[in-house]
Design an enzyme around this catalytic site. Structure first.
Site, PDB file in Angstrom:
ATOM      1  N   HIS A  72      57.550  36.216  -5.505  1.00 57.98           N
ATOM      2  CA  HIS A  72      58.835  35.585  -5.794  1.00 57.98           C
ATOM      3  C   HIS A  72      58.787  34.143  -5.305  1.00 57.98           C
ATOM      4  O   HIS A  72      58.617  33.885  -4.131  1.00 57.98           O
ATOM      5  CB  HIS A  72      59.977  36.326  -5.101  1.00 57.98           C
ATOM      6  CG  HIS A  72      60.409  37.551  -5.856  1.00 57.98           C
ATOM      7  ND1 HIS A  72      61.666  38.074  -5.752  1.00 57.98           N
ATOM      8  CD2 HIS A  72      59.745  38.336  -6.744  1.00 57.98           C
ATOM      9  CE1 HIS A  72      61.771  39.141  -6.528  1.00 57.98           C
ATOM     10  NE2 HIS A  72      60.606  39.326  -7.144  1.00 57.98           N
ATOM     11  N   TYR A 200      71.575  37.111  -3.649  1.00 57.48           N
ATOM     12  CA  TYR A 200      72.420  37.271  -2.454  1.00 57.48           C
ATOM     13  C   TYR A 200      73.806  36.769  -2.856  1.00 57.48           C
ATOM     14  O   TYR A 200      73.962  35.615  -3.253  1.00 57.48           O
ATOM     15  CB  TYR A 200      71.882  36.430  -1.299  1.00 57.48           C
ATOM     16  CG  TYR A 200      70.592  36.925  -0.694  1.00 57.48           C
ATOM     17  CD1 TYR A 200      69.360  36.524  -1.203  1.00 57.48           C
ATOM     18  CD2 TYR A 200      70.596  37.783   0.406  1.00 57.48           C
ATOM     19  CE1 TYR A 200      68.166  36.965  -0.644  1.00 57.48           C
ATOM     20  CE2 TYR A 200      69.410  38.233   0.977  1.00 57.48           C
ATOM     21  CZ  TYR A 200      68.199  37.813   0.446  1.00 57.48           C
ATOM     22  OH  TYR A 200      67.025  38.262   1.005  1.00 57.48           O
ATOM     23  N   PRO A 292      69.647  42.700   8.270  1.00 60.11           N
ATOM     24  CA  PRO A 292      68.648  42.665   7.191  1.00 60.11           C
ATOM     25  C   PRO A 292      68.814  41.498   6.207  1.00 60.11           C
ATOM     26  O   PRO A 292      67.940  41.267   5.384  1.00 60.11           O
ATOM     27  CB  PRO A 292      68.860  43.994   6.476  1.00 60.11           C
ATOM     28  CG  PRO A 292      70.253  44.383   6.802  1.00 60.11           C
ATOM     29  CD  PRO A 292      70.522  43.861   8.162  1.00 60.11           C
ATOM     30  N   LYS A 296      63.954  39.827   7.874  1.00 57.04           N
ATOM     31  CA  LYS A 296      63.055  39.369   8.932  1.00 57.04           C
ATOM     32  C   LYS A 296      62.556  40.492   9.848  1.00 57.04           C
ATOM     33  O   LYS A 296      61.784  40.223  10.771  1.00 57.04           O
ATOM     34  CB  LYS A 296      63.760  38.299   9.793  1.00 57.04           C
ATOM     35  CG  LYS A 296      63.957  36.990   9.084  1.00 57.04           C
ATOM     36  CD  LYS A 296      62.623  36.363   8.706  1.00 57.04           C
ATOM     37  CE  LYS A 296      62.771  35.290   7.651  1.00 57.04           C
ATOM     38  NZ  LYS A 296      61.543  35.053   6.896  1.00 57.04           N
ATOM     39  N   TYR A 384      62.981  31.353   5.249  1.00 52.89           N
ATOM     40  CA  TYR A 384      62.892  32.569   4.445  1.00 52.89           C
ATOM     41  C   TYR A 384      61.434  32.959   4.190  1.00 52.89           C
ATOM     42  O   TYR A 384      61.059  34.126   4.316  1.00 52.89           O
ATOM     43  CB  TYR A 384      63.618  32.377   3.109  1.00 52.89           C
ATOM     44  CG  TYR A 384      63.922  33.681   2.399  1.00 52.89           C
ATOM     45  CD1 TYR A 384      62.973  34.288   1.579  1.00 52.89           C
ATOM     46  CD2 TYR A 384      65.146  34.332   2.558  1.00 52.89           C
ATOM     47  CE1 TYR A 384      63.226  35.494   0.945  1.00 52.89           C
ATOM     48  CE2 TYR A 384      65.415  35.539   1.911  1.00 52.89           C
ATOM     49  CZ  TYR A 384      64.454  36.107   1.113  1.00 52.89           C
ATOM     50  OH  TYR A 384      64.710  37.307   0.485  1.00 52.89           O
TER      51      TYR A 384
HETATM   52  C1  PHB Z   1      65.507  45.160   0.186  1.00 53.47           C
HETATM   53  O1  PHB Z   1      64.867  45.041  -0.878  1.00 53.47           O
HETATM   54  O2  PHB Z   1      65.762  46.275   0.703  1.00 53.47           O
HETATM   55  C2  PHB Z   1      65.970  43.897   0.875  1.00 53.47           C
HETATM   56  C3  PHB Z   1      65.556  42.669   0.390  1.00 53.47           C
HETATM   57  C4  PHB Z   1      65.984  41.507   1.025  1.00 53.47           C
HETATM   58  C5  PHB Z   1      66.826  41.597   2.117  1.00 53.47           C
HETATM   59  C6  PHB Z   1      67.236  42.844   2.617  1.00 53.47           C
HETATM   60  C7  PHB Z   1      66.806  44.004   1.994  1.00 53.47           C
HETATM   61  O3  PHB Z   1      67.259  40.455   2.718  1.00 53.47           O
END
Ligand code: PHB
Ligand code: APR
Length: 389
Positions: A72, A200, A292, A296, A384
């Site tokens: 990505h 997000y 989450p 990280k 990130y």
């Molecule tokens: C997930 O794919 O479970 C996931 C991806 C990014 C995040 C949190 C969880 O920031």
């Protein structure tokens, strides 16, 4: 039993450390409370920093990751019906890899099997002895039989609920914690992801995240109250709420389907200091937890493992203890930066029960600044994709 490094915890931290050490001819034994099936049944975030990818390559278990992982180059951030993209590769020259943590753990177990690694499952009543001496040892029970491992070092990779952190006396240890007043309701569905990148979403109804595991396995989250329950959410109710929190053009193309997993996770920030006590070294969730939002958790565990692995190699191959003596300070320096980023991203993206109208204005101003400033996007991208080890 006798080994050079006794590792408590057969999750990603313990398995990665064991495999890296093995590749350098340093012996270890991993002891795990659960069965392998239980460990591999955990659904966790799947965004890998390049540093972790490099460690998995060094451990000799990145083949499937490279074959099945998704690179990505950026991520999407939305607020209301506004959506913008942060281009990691353009801004900081590095992408991330989307590959389920469960698969990382599976690959590590397979590598351990292939290299004759020793992982003892279903252990109980683990106790760390003489951590402050140069001859620490573990005692534990398997099927009611008392066992002992004599070792040079103990790696506490036993997660937030393990015994390693609590072995460090309260008078020595300092814990730092922030509990967030909400949780994440997560759904796994055998449906194609709504977008080829993650979304997000900050919405007045609460945070949402659109993620994935592969081309036909999607992972979605919506912010929920701490007293909520998965049983309160039919699949239809979840999909309808998710659609109301992401931009309309994305909601229109969302492919829904039956959930194959539905669970709620609380959010907390936590760090314990120091991460070392004598010959006991803490790695991963045993020492710190992040919300989450910034993905990280696994990546910060990996940076701990990187520092401890290199320190142990220096000790056994060069006779130097410098890395071991500086482990805690070095690991914590990067841990706190990951904690900051995860806290910042969580604060910007979620609705807080007590937040004022001013707080809401600050959130939107933060998002507007991120949308309009290359410098702000570069700062986010640096964090990130992963700060340097
Ligand atoms: C997930 O794919 O479970 C996931 C991806 C990014 C995040 C949190 C969880 O920031
Ligand atoms: N004895 C032996 N094993 C134990 C004990 C104990 N007393 N207590 C806990 N364990 C095991 C758990 O069963 C678990 O398998 O230690 C392991 C710790 O693994 P994780 O909790 O996954 O922590 P870690 O390996 O540091 O990985 C961090 O994984 O859990 C995610 O969100 C976390 O992404 C982060 C990453």
């Amino acid at each position: 039993m006798r080994t050079q490094v006794a590792i408590i915890g057969g999750g990603p931290s313990g398995l990665l450390l064991s495999q890296l050490l093995h590749r350098q001819g340093i012996s270890s034994i991993v002891i795990e409370r659960q069965t392998r099936e239980h460990v591999l049944g955990r659904i966790r975030a799947g965004v890998l920093e390049q540093g972790l990818v490099g460690l998995l390559e060094q451990a000799g278990c990145a083949g499937r990751l490279h074959a099945e992982g998704f690179t990505h180059d950026g991520t999407l951030i939305s607020y209301g019906d506004q959506m913008f993209r942060v281009d990691f590769t353009e801004l900081v020259g590095k992408p991330v890899v989307v590959y389920g943590q469960t698969e990382v753990t599976r690959d590590l177990y397979d590598a351990s099997d292939a290299s004759g690694g020793q992982v003892i499952h279903n252990v109980e009543n683990v106790v760390i002895h003489d951590a402050k001496s140069d001859a620490p040892f573990l005692t534990f029970e398997v099927a009611g039989e008392m066992q002992r491992i004599d070792c040079d070092f103990v790696a506490g990779c036993d997660g937030f609920h393990g015994i390693s952190r609590k072995t460090i006396p309260d008078a020595v240890r300092q814990d730092f914690e922030k509990i967030y007043p909400f949780g994440w309701l997560g759904v796994l569905s055998e449906t194609p992801p709504v977008n080829h990148e993650l979304i997000y979403a900050n919405s007045p109804r609460g945070f949402a995240l659109c993620s994935m595991r592969n081309a036909n396995l999607s992972r979605y989250y919506i912010q929920c109250s701490l007293d909520d329950s998965p049983a309160n959410w039919s699949d239809d109710a979840f999909w309808e709420e998710l659609k109301r929190r992401i931009p309309a053009d994305q909601a229109e193309t969302l492919v829904t389907g039956p959930s194959i997993e539905k669970s709620i996770a609380p959010l907390r920030s936590f760090v314990t200091e120091p991460m070392q006590w004598g010959r006991l070294f803490l790695c991963g969730d045993a020492a710190h937890i992040v919300p989450p939002t910034g993905a990280k958790g696994l990546n910060t565990a990996a940076s701990d493992v990187n520092y401890l692995f290199n320190a142990l190699v220096d000790f056994y191959q060069d006779g130097s203890s410098d890395g071991l003596e500086s482990y805690s300070a070095k690991a914590l320096s990067r841990v706190w930066k990951a904690e900051r980023f995860s806290w910042w991203f969580t604060t910007m993206m979620h609705q807080f029960p007590e937040q004022s109208e001013f707080d809401l204005k600050m959130q939107i101003a933060d998002l507007e600044f991120l949308r309009s400033s290359a410098a702000a996007q570069k700062a986010m991208a640096e964090n990130y994709v992963g700060l340097p080890y």
